[in-house]
Structures are given as structure tokens and as C-alpha cells.
Design an enzyme around this catalytic site. Sequence first.
Site, PDB file in Angstrom:
ATOM      1  N   SER A 126       0.813  -1.217   0.000  1.00 42.27           N
ATOM      2  CA  SER A 126       0.000   0.000   0.000  1.00 42.27           C
ATOM      3  C   SER A 126       0.849   1.269   0.000  1.00 42.27           C
ATOM      4  CB  SER A 126      -0.961  -0.038   1.201  1.00 42.27           C
ATOM      5  OG  SER A 126      -1.986   0.912   1.065  1.00 42.27           O
ATOM      6  N   ASP A 147      10.482   5.574 -10.002  1.00 44.19           N
ATOM      7  CA  ASP A 147      10.114   6.247 -11.253  1.00 44.19           C
ATOM      8  C   ASP A 147      10.924   7.530 -11.472  1.00 44.19           C
ATOM      9  OD1 ASP A 147       8.295   4.296 -11.855  1.00 44.19           O
ATOM     10  OD2 ASP A 147       6.536   5.421 -11.186  1.00 44.19           O
ATOM     11  N   LYS A 192      -0.687  -4.317  -3.292  1.00 46.63           N
ATOM     12  CA  LYS A 192      -1.994  -3.773  -2.893  1.00 46.63           C
ATOM     13  C   LYS A 192      -2.104  -2.336  -3.419  1.00 46.63           C
ATOM     14  CE  LYS A 192      -5.154  -2.848   0.935  1.00 46.63           C
ATOM     15  NZ  LYS A 192      -5.597  -1.556   0.381  1.00 46.63           N
TER      16      LYS A 192
END
Length: 502
Positions: free
Chosen positions: A216, A227, A242
Amino acid sequence: MLRSEDGYAKIESLVPGGPAQVDGRLKVGDKITAVAQGPAEFVDVREMRLDKVVEMIRGKKGTRVRLLAIPSDATDPSRRKNVELVRDEIKLKDQEARADIIIRKDENGEPIKLGWLTLPSFYADMDKHQKSTTRDVLALLKRLKKENIAGLVVDLRRNGGGSLEEALSLTGLFLKSGPIVQTKDYNGYVRISSDPDNGIAYNGPLVVLTSRQSASASEIFAAALQDYGRAVIVGDKNTFGKGTVQTILPISRFASLLGSHSDEDGALKLTIQKFYRVAGGSTQLHGVASDIILPSLSDLPEFGESALKNALPYDEVTKAKYTKWSDTHSLFIDQLRRRAEDRVKNDPEFHYVMEDMDRLRHKIDENRISLNEDVRKKEIADDKLRKETRSKERLARNQEEPRIYRVTLDTVDKPNLQLVMYPGKLAEAKKNGVAPKVDPEAAPDADSDLTGSGAGSNGDNNKEPAIDPERDEALNILADLVDFSRGPKTASANHQAPTSPQ
């Protein structure tokens, strides 16, 4: 704190001041076999999922729970002790962020000072706003920077998530500015959540250590840093996966139309949104893939969102507009991976991990336990022999241990820091008949009793320091990253020990 071992819920540590520690009968290393609510019958919890066992033990303040446990020092495996506890409210200090200052030698034999940040969850006080993960981490980072660390590892291996707001603001401590995560609701609308603060708390070399248990909010943090090209992600093949948001709807809100207003009507838990990385892909199902994969017992397909029934599929949205951390700065992923693979291949500790993985894989595939007493006794004897053999091999290697100083929120502004004694020196001290002081917040270890007389044997109820090859290799990778980032002409960092360590 509990962890799963051979089908049992094994006590890894006791919360200071909690009911179990105050009672005194339960010890670190005890294995819980059954749980009962008050006077009710015991429920067998062997081979039960750990979160289910924890759910059975927890309850309202003032209620009673009974635990049936195998004592850690039991020579007879059939021995049990029945412990009744009155539940009470406890402050989980071990769930707060904490840091380590680690002084070790690099591959050239030169001392290097590294930082380690352990983040058990993205916690927040939603009502009083007195507790904040970001505020706590910021305080720890200030101390680490004051100590002139050359690089930092953020450990998310046991972080199951938490507050989205804290995940956003914490990620922002390591980035200049820009989007952090995208969220799509049930009608397809995509919202971009950005760094709430343009300031940077730490801009040095960064490694994020993850596992299948990282979920999460942890995945939002790791994915954004990956990224942006800000950090090297190290650990299990993937994180949990998740990437969804749930909400709770009380049924009484709707049942009132039928004449019912009771809170006992129950509630519905509904999935209302999905998370997406700034690069466009969802963290749902796929999780965050590590740049460098390390062998670990948790890296099994049975652990993760993909193993759950009716998991929502992976999908993508349009890539958000964001600027990479640096177009000219490289994270040297290929070079770091080659070096790590060579070390793992020749590291006896990772050989142990891979042996344990094979044994665990066989247990899961076989899905059965023998009821034959002779077979069980042989299995116990084999386990004991394997642990003793590994303990002797570790002592024979006599490797130089790093110096590790613990920084907690209670000691972050104090000049004196706790020196953490790790396995090699701990075993040597025990061999010489010395009962060393051990930091209670050291990480868990599957072979924690290999260093001598077992967990808690030094007279307290706290776990011993871990034998943790993933930790050690993450530090190796960070040291390599620091070395590559400096370039051939940059001077080395300050290597003095933290101020007046105890």
C-alpha cells in the site's frame, strides 16, 4: 510481537510495559499453540495465518485472553503453559520510526559511515495530529545528516502501509517537487497527488529495502522514488501488490429506512479507488519490482495480493508529467546488480537462506505434518543440529562486525547513543561468560537462538540482534552506490564515531 516459525506463532519480543511483559510468564521464544477468549475453549492456532492469530489475541481493554504456549526452554516438546492476561492499552514504541548510524569498512578497507532508517508503518494521529511519520523521520534525518552519513537505506520490509498523506509528504522529503501518485475512482476520474512541500530533507545516495510484506503506502513511496530515478530498490522480487483503496459503510445508515438503528447491524467494506504510479502503471497485483533481487524466505508467490481470491487486475493510466531526479546522474543499476550477485553467490548466510527457502517450499508443496512421534523427534533433532552447525560455522568465520549506534525519537537530540551489539560480538561475549547489554529494538532473525543460549537468555524479555543477510547486502549495495556516485576524484566522507557513544 509475533512471527511465524514452523507453523507456530513465535514470540519475537514483548512490548515494554505491556500486559505480557508485566505478567512475566511469557518469554521471548515461546511458541503459542492455542488462544481462548476468557473462559471459552481454546482454539488451535497452529498453521494459522499470523494476522488471524494476532486478531484473536487483541481485544477490548479489560477483557481476558488465555494463551497456551510451548516454553522456549522446554526440552519436552509436549510441555505447555497456560497464561491468562488482561488486555490493556499499550503504546507501541517499536512501531515508531528509528535509525541506525553504521560505521563499517568499504571494499578498500576504508571506514564509511552509513545511515539506516527503519519505518514499520506510515502512522499518523488522525484526530489530534500529535503523531506524524514525516515529522519523526525528519527529526531522525537531521541527526543522521549531523553525523555526516555518506548514504541512507530506508527499510520498508515489514511496512504494511498506513496514511496516504504521510506517504506523500514522506516521499517529498527525498524529492524536489512533482506528482507522487495517481488515483482513479469508480467512474474513471484520475486525480494526481503531488509533493506537498518543495523542500528536500536528504539528497544523498539512497537505497530502499522492500519485501513481499511491503504494501500500500510503502509501494507508493518506493514506486515514486523508482520512477524518478531517485533510489535503488532492493529486496524481494516484488512488493505485496496492494494498489486499492477501501472505505467502510455502516449498514445502519441504510437499515434505518427499515426501522433499524443499531450499531450491531454491521458494515460493508468497499473498494472505491486504485493507485497508479506517476509512470502510469498500477501498483495493484504487480507491486514494485526490485532493481536488485536478494534471496529471502518471504519471497514466495503465496505472499501477496496475487495469492488472494478475486484480486483486481493490473492496468495503467496516462503517465503524469514529472521530471527525473537527474538526467546526468546515474544509479549504476547494472554495476550494482553485478557486484551484489557476486557477493550473494559467495555469502554463506545467503546459502543458508536458500537452503531454508527450499525446505519451506517443500513444506508448502507437501502441505502435511507427520503425526508419527519418531518422525517428529527426528525433525526437531535435525533442526537443532542444523542451527548448532551454523552457529559454529559463524563463529569460525570470525568476521569483523560493524559498529552500529541506535537513534530513536527519545535519543535523537542526545549526545550519547546506544551501541548495538550484533551476532559475532554477542556470541563471543556469551562464549566468554559475559551477559552483554543488547538493544531491544534490533531486527528479528529466523536463527536468533544460534548465537548461544537462545533469545532472552541474558535476563530480559527482549529479542537479540538479528542475523540479517539482506540488511548486510543492502549496506554493501549502498556503499557501492556511494563509491560510484563520488567518482574517482571526490574526497571521502567524515568517518568519526557518533558523539560520545555509550
